[in-house]
Design a protein around this motif. Sequence first.
Motif, PDB file in Angstrom:
ATOM      1  N   GLN A 126      25.395 -13.137   3.764  1.00 33.29           N
ATOM      2  CA  GLN A 126      26.057 -11.299   2.513  1.00 33.29           C
ATOM      3  C   GLN A 126      24.678 -11.003   1.475  1.00 33.29           C
ATOM      4  O   GLN A 126      24.132 -10.157   1.763  1.00 33.29           O
ATOM      5  CB  GLN A 126      26.777 -10.425   2.369  1.00 33.29           C
ATOM      6  N   ARG A 127      24.696 -12.006   1.090  1.00 34.03           N
ATOM      7  CA  ARG A 127      23.831 -11.576  -0.561  1.00 34.03           C
ATOM      8  C   ARG A 127      22.382 -11.640  -0.137  1.00 34.03           C
ATOM      9  O   ARG A 127      21.628 -10.965   0.039  1.00 34.03           O
ATOM     10  CB  ARG A 127      23.988 -12.578  -1.002  1.00 34.03           C
ATOM     11  N   ARG A 129      21.563 -11.006   3.093  1.00 35.86           N
ATOM     12  CA  ARG A 129      21.066  -9.896   4.418  1.00 35.86           C
ATOM     13  C   ARG A 129      21.083  -8.946   3.598  1.00 35.86           C
ATOM     14  O   ARG A 129      20.324  -8.065   4.236  1.00 35.86           O
ATOM     15  CB  ARG A 129      22.147  -9.776   4.898  1.00 35.86           C
ATOM     16  N   ASP A 130      22.034  -8.834   2.807  1.00 35.01           N
ATOM     17  CA  ASP A 130      21.103  -7.163   2.108  1.00 35.01           C
ATOM     18  C   ASP A 130      19.851  -7.106   1.512  1.00 35.01           C
ATOM     19  O   ASP A 130      19.132  -5.498   1.174  1.00 35.01           O
ATOM     20  CB  ASP A 130      22.097  -7.131   0.393  1.00 35.01           C
ATOM     21  N   LEU A 131      19.478  -8.581   0.356  1.00 36.85           N
ATOM     22  CA  LEU A 131      17.779  -8.238   0.025  1.00 36.85           C
ATOM     23  C   LEU A 131      17.232  -8.084   1.543  1.00 36.85           C
ATOM     24  O   LEU A 131      15.875  -7.071   0.876  1.00 36.85           O
ATOM     25  CB  LEU A 131      18.215  -9.749  -0.946  1.00 36.85           C
ATOM     26  N   GLN A 133      17.749  -6.571   4.433  1.00 37.30           N
ATOM     27  CA  GLN A 133      17.137  -5.179   4.632  1.00 37.30           C
ATOM     28  C   GLN A 133      16.534  -4.291   3.816  1.00 37.30           C
ATOM     29  O   GLN A 133      16.416  -3.812   3.938  1.00 37.30           O
ATOM     30  CB  GLN A 133      19.194  -4.600   5.059  1.00 37.30           C
ATOM     31  N   ALA A 134      16.681  -4.685   2.455  1.00 34.35           N
ATOM     32  CA  ALA A 134      16.257  -4.053   0.985  1.00 34.35           C
ATOM     33  C   ALA A 134      14.797  -3.957   1.560  1.00 34.35           C
ATOM     34  O   ALA A 134      13.804  -2.976   1.581  1.00 34.35           O
ATOM     35  CB  ALA A 134      16.523  -4.522  -0.136  1.00 34.35           C
ATOM     36  N   GLN A 267      23.807 -16.162  -5.789  1.00 30.54           N
ATOM     37  CA  GLN A 267      22.873 -15.211  -5.690  1.00 30.54           C
ATOM     38  C   GLN A 267      21.312 -15.803  -6.097  1.00 30.54           C
ATOM     39  O   GLN A 267      20.559 -14.637  -5.342  1.00 30.54           O
ATOM     40  CB  GLN A 267      22.721 -13.600  -6.538  1.00 30.54           C
TER      41      GLN A 267
END
Length: 285
Positions: A126-127, A129-131, A133-134, A267
Amino acid sequence: MADVPASPSDPPDHRRRTRFLMIGAAVVVLAAVAIGLFIGSRPLPAPPTQAPAASPSPSPSVNERSALAGLRVVLDPGHNGGNAAAPAEMAQQVDNGRGGRKHCNTAGTSTAGGYPEHAFAWDVAQRTRDLLQAAGAEVTLTRDDDTGVGPCVDVRGRSAQEHDADVLVSLHADGADNPEVAGYFAIVSDPPLNDAQGQPTRELATALLDALGQAGFAPSSSYPGALSERPDLATLNLAERPAVLLELAEMRNPEEAAVAESPEGRQRYAQAVVDGLERWAADRG
């Protein structure tokens, strides 16, 4: 102004000259006052206008700068939270990609303190993915939560081409019996079954391993170059895109377990995976 009285001793011409000078001085003073009043009544000139400063050109966004922009990534968080409670489903035999069969999936390992691999992989995914996508990447996860069962390894392996992805990264943690064993390593399918599993996958593995090292993690001493070559992993064998399975930590090693159990450590792992993918994407042009 009143006249100045003449002294009886002054001659008439001298008195006339004195009176004339005094009158002239009075006229000069009155003229100066009038001019001052006139100037003071006029509006002050407006200060010269300055041309507005040119707006700086907008800097490129993170998405425009990043080699990750538009990259299509499948992240595969290893195992699942419901696998341990579904032994029959896990024992199902599925295609291993080389004409053989193997178990659908497993429950994974855990730290000595009970933190499970499936939770670690899910959180790091999830971490990551978020990075990604950003940075403008398109990301698909092979599972939607950490409470379900499966999917089986054959489904995970085919997910890259089924989602028209550019790359597949499967996230795991190892569980060596010896707690002194430590370090990350990558696994690739060998011998390769298609072109994507050859040089493109090797380059992906190198980029990911380099990024983990630069993030301060230690490579495994169990495999030369922290690279393991295996023919038996369906997740890799069935991929038709560059695909790497990352064993990010040794969960039975106390020091690495502590890192894996901490949000800050997870992270760091996520950022290293993103950095490796960005390097790989930049190198492939």
